[in-house]
Motif scaffolding. Structure first.
Motif, PDB file in Angstrom:
ATOM      1  N   ARG A  42      70.269  43.331  78.239  1.00 21.01           N
ATOM      2  CA  ARG A  42      70.375  44.018  79.525  1.00 21.01           C
ATOM      3  C   ARG A  42      70.182  43.037  80.673  1.00 21.01           C
ATOM      4  O   ARG A  42      70.803  43.165  81.726  1.00 21.01           O
ATOM      5  N   ALA A  43      69.309  42.038  80.493  1.00 26.44           N
ATOM      6  CA  ALA A  43      69.099  41.039  81.538  1.00 26.44           C
ATOM      7  C   ALA A  43      70.379  40.252  81.793  1.00 26.44           C
ATOM      8  O   ALA A  43      70.743  39.997  82.947  1.00 26.44           O
ATOM      9  N   VAL A  44      71.075  39.880  80.723  1.00 27.18           N
ATOM     10  CA  VAL A  44      72.334  39.140  80.873  1.00 27.18           C
ATOM     11  C   VAL A  44      73.389  39.997  81.569  1.00 27.18           C
ATOM     12  O   VAL A  44      74.100  39.544  82.468  1.00 27.18           O
ATOM     13  N   LEU A  45      73.498  41.261  81.145  1.00 26.19           N
ATOM     14  CA  LEU A  45      74.511  42.145  81.721  1.00 26.19           C
ATOM     15  C   LEU A  45      74.240  42.428  83.188  1.00 26.19           C
ATOM     16  O   LEU A  45      75.165  42.533  83.998  1.00 26.19           O
ATOM     17  N   ASP A  46      72.961  42.546  83.554  1.00 24.69           N
ATOM     18  CA  ASP A  46      72.619  42.886  84.930  1.00 24.69           C
ATOM     19  C   ASP A  46      72.581  41.679  85.858  1.00 24.69           C
ATOM     20  O   ASP A  46      72.907  41.794  87.042  1.00 24.69           O
ATOM     21  N   GLY A  47      72.149  40.515  85.333  1.00 27.96           N
ATOM     22  CA  GLY A  47      71.952  39.378  86.228  1.00 27.96           C
ATOM     23  C   GLY A  47      72.476  38.047  85.746  1.00 27.96           C
ATOM     24  O   GLY A  47      72.244  37.020  86.389  1.00 27.96           O
ATOM     25  N   GLY A  48      73.146  38.017  84.588  1.00 25.94           N
ATOM     26  CA  GLY A  48      73.714  36.768  84.093  1.00 25.94           C
ATOM     27  C   GLY A  48      72.679  35.890  83.408  1.00 25.94           C
ATOM     28  O   GLY A  48      71.550  36.296  83.124  1.00 25.94           O
ATOM     29  N   THR A  49      73.088  34.641  83.174  1.00 26.54           N
ATOM     30  CA  THR A  49      72.242  33.697  82.441  1.00 26.54           C
ATOM     31  C   THR A  49      70.942  33.410  83.168  1.00 26.54           C
ATOM     32  O   THR A  49      69.881  33.281  82.541  1.00 26.54           O
ATOM     33  N   ALA A  50      70.993  33.316  84.497  1.00 30.93           N
ATOM     34  CA  ALA A  50      69.784  33.033  85.266  1.00 30.93           C
ATOM     35  C   ALA A  50      68.740  34.129  85.053  1.00 30.93           C
ATOM     36  O   ALA A  50      67.549  33.840  84.867  1.00 30.93           O
ATOM     37  N   ALA A  51      69.164  35.387  85.064  1.00 29.85           N
ATOM     38  CA  ALA A  51      68.231  36.492  84.844  1.00 29.85           C
ATOM     39  C   ALA A  51      67.643  36.435  83.434  1.00 29.85           C
ATOM     40  O   ALA A  51      66.468  36.737  83.232  1.00 29.85           O
ATOM     41  N   LEU A  52      68.469  36.055  82.461  1.00 27.83           N
ATOM     42  CA  LEU A  52      67.980  35.919  81.087  1.00 27.83           C
ATOM     43  C   LEU A  52      66.886  34.866  81.002  1.00 27.83           C
ATOM     44  O   LEU A  52      65.820  35.096  80.427  1.00 27.83           O
ATOM     45  N   LEU A  53      67.130  33.702  81.588  1.00 26.44           N
ATOM     46  CA  LEU A  53      66.157  32.608  81.520  1.00 26.44           C
ATOM     47  C   LEU A  53      64.908  32.923  82.326  1.00 26.44           C
ATOM     48  O   LEU A  53      63.791  32.595  81.916  1.00 26.44           O
TER      49      LEU A  53
END
Length: 216
Positions: free
Chosen positions: A47-58
């Protein structure tokens, strides 16, 4: 160890049989709980990737890792620098990784970061079915729908949106977390809550509709 006239195959069979017996005795009774914890973490990261991309994931890897572009600073046991040099980084959630993440020792291998997933006490997992019964109720359902409608949600945001007292919102979220429907993690001064895959499946199964949005 094996004798001079013993085939390597027989020794390997002894090892494999011992590992299988150990798994059945020590892990198999709790394996469903382990799989659930790892699955919830994968759901949160997806969900982090879908909502905010790689930066949100990291950025979501805190507190054991901090995204400091172009570096990922990891709370690692020893001083070490791993350069990707154009290679990807595989993130591996692990139930058996405790306190700090780890990586492969050989820098020539593909970069892998094994990190600990959030764990619930096994007593909570055993009481899951009983706790699900406690979820029935208008207020708690509204809290779950509100959390599921956003990538992350703080207790204050839930209380404000539903016009609840902060203590009441905190209690309802605690029950949801105990039932495996919400996972929580601390981000600085705030604790952020995310609906698990179990919660999303539950809402879908009951026909509940909610707008999937970003953090507001």
């Amino acid at each position: 160890m094996r004798g001079p006239h013993e085939s390597p195959g027989s020794s390997l069979k002894l090892v494999s049989d011992a590992l299988r017996a150990s798994f059945r005795a020590l892990l198999e009774p709790y394996w469903r709980h382990v799989q659930s914890a790892v699955g919830d973490d994968v759901s949160v990261r997806t969900r982090a990737v879908l909502d905010g991309g790689t930066a949100a994931l990291l950025e979501g890897l805190r507190p054991f890792a901090h995204w400091n572009p172009p570096y990922l600073d990891v709370d690692y046991p020893v001083d070490r620098e791993l350069r990707l040099d154009g290679r990807g980084l595989m993130l591996v959630p692990s139930y058996f990784c405790w306190r700090r993440p780890t990586a492969l020792a050989d820098p020539g291998l593909d970069p892998v970061l094994v990190y600990p997933v959030m764990k619930q006490p096994l007593e909570t997992a055993r009481a899951g079915e009983e706790r699900l019964d406690r979820l029935l109720g208008r207020t708690r359902s509204a809290v779950l729908v509100d959390v599921a409608g956003h990538s992350t949600r703080t207790t204050t945001e839930v209380a404000r949106a539903l016009e609840l007292a902060p203590a009441s919102a905190s209690y309802q979220i605690g029950v949801l977390r105990g039932a495996g429907l919400v996972v929580s993690r601390r981000d600085g001064k705030h604790v952020e809550h995310t609906a698990t895959s179990l919660a999303l499946n539950l809402l879908a199964g009951t026909g509940t509709t909610f707008r999937r949005g970003s953090k507001t």
